[in-house]
Design a protein around this motif. Structure first.
Motif, short mmCIF file in Angstrom:
data_model
loop_
_atom_site.label_atom_id
_atom_site.label_comp_id
_atom_site.label_asym_id
_atom_site.label_seq_id
_atom_site.Cartn_x
_atom_site.Cartn_y
_atom_site.Cartn_z
N HIS A 158 0.81 -1.23 0.00
CA HIS A 158 0.00 0.00 0.00
C HIS A 158 0.84 1.27 0.00
N VAL A 159 2.17 1.13 0.15
CA VAL A 159 3.01 2.30 0.43
C VAL A 159 3.08 3.29 -0.73
N THR A 160 2.78 2.85 -1.95
CA THR A 160 2.80 3.79 -3.08
C THR A 160 1.46 4.51 -3.26
N GLY A 161 0.48 4.19 -2.42
CA GLY A 161 -0.81 4.86 -2.48
C GLY A 161 -1.79 4.25 -3.46
N GLN A 162 -1.43 3.14 -4.09
CA GLN A 162 -2.32 2.49 -5.03
C GLN A 162 -3.38 1.68 -4.27
N PRO A 163 -4.57 1.51 -4.85
CA PRO A 163 -5.60 0.69 -4.18
C PRO A 163 -5.12 -0.75 -4.01
N TRP A 164 -5.56 -1.39 -2.93
CA TRP A 164 -5.21 -2.78 -2.69
C TRP A 164 -6.30 -3.67 -3.28
N PRO A 165 -5.99 -4.46 -4.32
CA PRO A 165 -7.02 -5.21 -5.02
C PRO A 165 -7.58 -6.37 -4.18
N THR A 166 -8.72 -6.88 -4.61
CA THR A 166 -9.32 -8.05 -3.98
C THR A 166 -8.51 -9.30 -4.31
N PRO A 167 -8.66 -10.37 -3.53
CA PRO A 167 -7.88 -11.59 -3.80
C PRO A 167 -8.02 -12.13 -5.22
N PRO A 168 -9.22 -12.23 -5.80
CA PRO A 168 -9.29 -12.75 -7.18
C PRO A 168 -8.54 -11.87 -8.18
N VAL A 169 -8.58 -10.56 -8.00
CA VAL A 169 -7.86 -9.66 -8.90
C VAL A 169 -6.36 -9.83 -8.72
N ARG A 170 -5.91 -10.00 -7.48
CA ARG A 170 -4.48 -10.16 -7.23
C ARG A 170 -3.95 -11.43 -7.90
N VAL A 171 -4.73 -12.49 -7.93
CA VAL A 171 -4.30 -13.72 -8.60
C VAL A 171 -4.15 -13.46 -10.09
N LYS A 172 -5.11 -12.73 -10.70
CA LYS A 172 -5.01 -12.40 -12.13
C LYS A 172 -3.80 -11.51 -12.40
N MET A 173 -3.56 -10.55 -11.51
CA MET A 173 -2.41 -9.66 -11.67
C MET A 173 -1.11 -10.46 -11.60
N LEU A 174 -1.04 -11.41 -10.67
CA LEU A 174 0.18 -12.21 -10.53
C LEU A 174 0.42 -13.04 -11.78
N GLU A 175 -0.63 -13.60 -12.35
CA GLU A 175 -0.45 -14.40 -13.56
C GLU A 175 0.09 -13.54 -14.71
N GLU A 176 -0.44 -12.33 -14.85
CA GLU A 176 0.07 -11.45 -15.90
C GLU A 176 1.49 -10.99 -15.59
N ALA A 177 1.79 -10.73 -14.33
CA ALA A 177 3.14 -10.32 -13.94
C ALA A 177 4.16 -11.40 -14.27
N ILE A 178 3.81 -12.65 -14.02
CA ILE A 178 4.71 -13.77 -14.36
C ILE A 178 4.95 -13.80 -15.86
N GLN A 179 3.89 -13.57 -16.64
CA GLN A 179 4.04 -13.53 -18.11
C GLN A 179 5.02 -12.44 -18.52
N VAL A 180 4.89 -11.24 -17.93
CA VAL A 180 5.80 -10.13 -18.24
C VAL A 180 7.23 -10.49 -17.91
N ILE A 181 7.44 -11.07 -16.72
CA ILE A 181 8.80 -11.42 -16.29
C ILE A 181 9.41 -12.45 -17.24
N ARG A 182 8.64 -13.45 -17.61
CA ARG A 182 9.16 -14.48 -18.52
C ARG A 182 9.50 -13.88 -19.89
N GLU A 183 8.65 -12.98 -20.40
CA GLU A 183 8.94 -12.35 -21.69
C GLU A 183 10.26 -11.58 -21.63
N LEU A 184 10.47 -10.85 -20.56
CA LEU A 184 11.69 -10.06 -20.44
C LEU A 184 12.92 -10.94 -20.23
#
Length: 317
Positions: free
Chosen positions: A111-137
């Motif tokens: 929360h330290v950057t001031g961004q909203p804290w997403p719900t658990p289902p959204v966080r799981v979707k965000m993590l899946e996309e983040a893993i995709q980004v990391i693997r691409e890079l």
């Protein structure tokens, strides 16, 4: 046979202490390292929060043990493109012996950057996309990505290890465990839950590694160990969604007033009995874990390492 590592706590120790503990862990016979990634400690009594990537750089110069972050959250506080660069550099420093452990995180840190804290289902979707980004890079190619949650514009990582960094996914419930099975190279969690391990393997995890973490408090007496564990890690027993939603150490301090010393006694192996400590490791082995990481609570690290070197680790097999 389960492999036993040491769990370096960035919530409880500063960077110089963590480097010293890594040396001692290797000397004692521990085979690998976990290291937590936090912006805040859980409780004021823990009192530390060094930047994990700086600590990993120092660790790479003093130990040959493989290192896993347990775990990094690439969702809000740090963009996954930056995490990808940090992980690639860490893998080069560790000569390939680095694994990026990722999870959906806690409001405490994110929360330290001031961004909203997403719900658990959204966080799981965000993590899946983040893993995709990391693997691409991590392919080393020029990358642009426009997804539901993240944008990457003409980015390329030049400093890369010889092989892509393995990504292990943390899970405490079915949704994250299923994500680990389909998107991760391994799975990590912090309780000897056979059902989660079976779910991970059944949903596609197969024989990929499963890591588990536990805390103990080696002390001269059980009572001393219980007091230390209660003072420093009573937050570990908070139920439900509280650990992922409370925003500050002060909130964890208030909530953990409900946690008694007796509850801590039931949760952690406390005191000098090697059988009690060994029992905790074997619970993970019997639940099907491949690797177990042990964290010593409190300042008495030397006694812990000596006891585990002579009285616990030789008996794990």
């Amino acid at each position: 046979m389960v492999s036993v590592g040491y769990f370096l706590s960035c919530e409880e120790f500063g960077p110089l202490e963590l480097v010293d503990q890594a040396r001692k862990a290797e000397d004692a016979g521990f085979e690998r390292l976990w290291i937590s990634d936090h912006f805040h400690p859980w409780l004021e009594e823990q009192g530390q929060s060094p930047f994990v990537w700086s600590v990993i750089g120092a660790l790479s110069q003093v130990t040959s043990l493989p290192i896993t972050t347990a775990v990094t959250c690439p969702l809000v506080r740090i963009h996954p493109a930056v995490v990808a660069q940090a992980a690639a550099t860490a893998a080069v420093q560790c000569r390939g012996g680095f694994t990026l452990g990722v999870g959906t995180g806690e409001a405490l840190n994110e929360h330290v950057t001031g961004q909203p804290w997403p719900t658990p289902p959204v966080r799981v979707k965000m993590l899946e996309e983040a893993i995709q980004v990391i693997r691409e890079l991590h392919t080393g190619k020029l990358t642009s990505h426009r997804g539901e949650y993240y944008t990457v514009e003409n980015a390329r990582i030049y400093t890369l290890p010889e092989r892509p960094v393995p990504i292990y996914v943390s899970g405490f419930g079915p949704a994250a465990t299923e994500l680990a099975a389909r998107a991760g190279d391994g799975f990590c969690t912090v309780s000897p839950d056979r059902e989660l391990v079976d779910l991970y393997r059944r949903e596609g995890g197969g024989d990929r590694p499963v890591q588990g973490g536990l805390k103990v408090c080696w002390a001269e007496t059980e009572a001393d160990g219980v007091r230390t564990a209660h003072r420093r890690w009573r937050n570990e027993l908070l139920p439900g969604k509280l650990p992922s939603t409370l925003p500050n150490p002060a909130d964890f301090t208030a909530a953990s007033e409900l946690v008694t010393e007796e509850m801590v006694r039931d949760q952690f192996a406390c005191g000098p009995d090697p059988d009690e400590h060994l029992k905790k490791v074997r619970a993970f082995a019997e639940a099907g874990f491949d690797e177990v990481y042990v964290q010593q609570i409190g300042p008495d690290q030397d006694a812990f390492f000596q006891a585990w070197k002579t009285d616990v680790l030789p008996r794990v097999g």
